[in-house]
Scaffold this active site. Sequence first.
Site, PDB file in Angstrom:
ATOM      1  N   SER A  70      29.079  44.317  -0.038  1.00 32.32           N
ATOM      2  CA  SER A  70      28.894  44.481   1.415  1.00 32.32           C
ATOM      3  C   SER A  70      27.745  45.403   1.781  1.00 32.32           C
ATOM      4  CB  SER A  70      30.169  45.003   2.056  1.00 32.32           C
ATOM      5  OG  SER A  70      31.111  43.979   2.084  1.00 32.32           O
ATOM      6  N   TYR A  78      34.225  50.238   7.976  1.00 30.32           N
ATOM      7  CA  TYR A  78      35.439  49.489   8.370  1.00 30.32           C
ATOM      8  C   TYR A  78      36.419  50.373   9.127  1.00 30.32           C
ATOM      9  CZ  TYR A  78      33.311  46.618   4.863  1.00 30.32           C
ATOM     10  OH  TYR A  78      32.426  45.915   4.145  1.00 30.32           O
ATOM     11  N   TYR A  92      25.779  33.393   0.881  1.00 27.11           N
ATOM     12  CA  TYR A  92      26.473  34.666   1.128  1.00 27.11           C
ATOM     13  C   TYR A  92      27.021  35.247  -0.179  1.00 27.11           C
ATOM     14  CZ  TYR A  92      30.154  37.906   2.530  1.00 27.11           C
ATOM     15  OH  TYR A  92      30.971  39.020   2.630  1.00 27.11           O
ATOM     16  N   LYS A 101      24.979  43.887   3.735  1.00 26.29           N
ATOM     17  CA  LYS A 101      25.113  43.424   5.128  1.00 26.29           C
ATOM     18  C   LYS A 101      24.116  44.064   6.103  1.00 26.29           C
ATOM     19  CE  LYS A 101      29.849  41.953   4.323  1.00 26.29           C
ATOM     20  NZ  LYS A 101      31.275  42.324   4.368  1.00 26.29           N
ATOM     21  N   VAL A 132      32.634  46.615  -2.123  1.00 27.23           N
ATOM     22  CA  VAL A 132      33.833  46.631  -2.983  1.00 27.23           C
ATOM     23  C   VAL A 132      33.515  46.879  -4.457  1.00 27.23           C
ATOM     24  CG1 VAL A 132      35.464  45.270  -1.632  1.00 27.23           C
ATOM     25  CG2 VAL A 132      33.791  44.116  -3.070  1.00 27.23           C
TER      26      VAL A 132
HETATM   27  O1  DON Z   1      33.026  39.009   1.059  1.00 23.21           O
HETATM   28  C1  DON Z   1      33.472  39.607   0.094  1.00 23.21           C
HETATM   29  O2  DON Z   1      34.654  39.595  -0.130  1.00 23.21           O
HETATM   30  C2  DON Z   1      32.576  40.411  -0.824  1.00 23.21           C
HETATM   31  N1  DON Z   1      31.638  39.597  -1.417  1.00 23.21           N
HETATM   32  C3  DON Z   1      31.975  41.541  -0.134  1.00 23.21           C
HETATM   33  C4  DON Z   1      32.974  42.412   0.385  1.00 23.21           C
HETATM   34  C5  DON Z   1      32.693  43.850   0.391  1.00 23.21           C
HETATM   35  O3  DON Z   1      31.937  44.428  -0.344  1.00 23.21           O
HETATM   36  C6  DON Z   1      33.515  44.553   1.339  1.00 23.21           C
HETATM   37  N2  DON Z   1      33.310  45.940   1.287  1.00 23.21           N
HETATM   38  N3  DON Z   1      33.863  46.896   1.208  1.00 23.21           N
END
Ligand code: DON
Length: 612
Positions: free
Chosen positions: A67, A244, A192, A70, A262
Amino acid sequence: MTLAVSPISDYLKSLHASLQSNDDGEVATYIPELGLADPGSFGICIATVDGQVYTAGDVDSRFTIQSMSKPFIYGYALHTHGMETVLKRVGVEPTGESFNSIVLDQVSNRPYNPMVNAGAIAVTSLVEGETADRRYDEMMRYFGLFAGRDLDIDESVFRSEHATGHRNRAIAYMMLNTGMLDRDPEDVLELYFKQCSISVDCRDMAVMAATLAAQGTNPVTGETVLEPDHVRDVLTVMSTCGMYDYAGQWAFDVGVPAKSGVSGGVIAVIPGQLGIAVYSPPLDRVGNSVRGVEACKKISHDFSLHVFDGRTDVHSVIRREYTAADVPSKRVRSMWERDMLADHGKRLSVMEIQGALFFGSAEKFLRRLTEIAREGRTVIVDFKRAAYADRTAIELICQTALVLSSGDCTIVFTELSGKEELQGLKSALEERVGSSLRVRLVSDTDLAIELFEDEILAETDFSLYDRILPLAEIDIFDGLSKDDLQRLSGVATTFQYAAGDRIISEGDDARVFFVVARGSVSVSVTVDGSRTRRIGSVGQGAPFGEMALLDGGKRSADVIADVPVICYLFSVERLREMSDEAPAILPTILGNLVRILSDRLRLANDEIRALQ
Ligand code: DON
């Protein structure tokens, strides 16, 4: 890019050591491949806006950007499509929900913001290119600009997420249903997932964050990646939505725009100063890296980086103020001129401005400028030490200059040339007040003071200057008998120079000295190997090149005629040869020269005192 050894490196190392033992949190497993990460891996990296990088711990391990991609892809969308188009696809409201919530704004059908998955997927759908491959290349190109190197994706994380990302599929199809996606959702999702799988290390992320801190210019490559206005938009959504459902507490504790992923990365941006990146895979309940959050909290606290820590200072915008009586121009003047100017010098004030000019600092110095101008004095505003002027400061300065230009004082803006950061201000002043008689732009402060002095002297008796000054009225020949003056005129050569002519060149042998009989000359030196800096001027009746009388060394500066000039030139050797027939000439000249030089020294001391 260099690695520094410094108190900052030492600090990061001890911070790293103190947090290494914190083994709270769990490595993310919802993307199976992420579960393989080493929970002990931990790196901290800081990159400054001028490209200095400080590291501690494991900064070479690769991880996927997740993320943290983003904000950058949001920047891409703003840069490529403009804010209006992007705002139709995604809002800027925090959700207070988890990153993968399946929720859209019920009124607009838009995802709430570009930092949650729904918003990020909508933004990724805006990547340009006719084919999937081209869109992929375009995306990777853009991320590479931020990192300052070509980046790859981690294929196994990509495949793992592609195979398991059903929740994101649900989000994409829901947006297809509401008209927020106008491309094949599978295509958009593939891009994505690739975007989330870009492989980076802690240093890459720190440089990417520092690029946002440096208003969109990569501090390592010097390349501009994103316009400052869009950087501001990106940082705004990072501030409100980057962490978040922890965003509020983060703003409270850390107080800087940030984004987590994540995989265990966190980046934080301190605008104008630095980018921070931390990598440590174990995550807390809301999905933020445990050590990452702790490290950022400590760094923010220990370095006073919270945006509301009150760094902005408007008080020091006026570096100092002095008058032309305290600090006259560097022009070498005759005694009577100096006496005149000592009385009238107080009619000119110089304000030295320093630092960044924005609303608060501009308001403060313009208030003072108005105050002095209303007393009817001439004011020089010296921008030599101003760092930049934002559009608000430019507007306020122009408006104030316009208002004051209808009064009866003169405002002179100086030291605006050759500084890229002040070009906007210079052009705006030229355009908006350039034709006013009461507002002037002059290249340097000393010249502006000199012009003011000339105006004062012209008020008195200008006809004095309009003649060739006879030797008898020249300070350096004071005390010579009529006969000696006669002898001296026999050895004087009179030279005429056109405006702009070079009379003396730096480095030449000094065998003769000059006295200005009419007109004036400028003295300048070369600085930094090529730039010319005017250091003063010499007016009617004053000597130059006179060091030839003392040491006969090399010329230390260039001398150029300002206007059509007439000079007397004397050969030092000829004067020495005259010693037998006229023994008083050389000692008298040398005695006068000592007096003139000690006067100049006294003036220089007064100036040092005044400028303290
Ligand atoms: O969309 C997802 O689930 C992951 N590729 C990215 C999510 C992410 O890093 C959320 N962050 N804390």
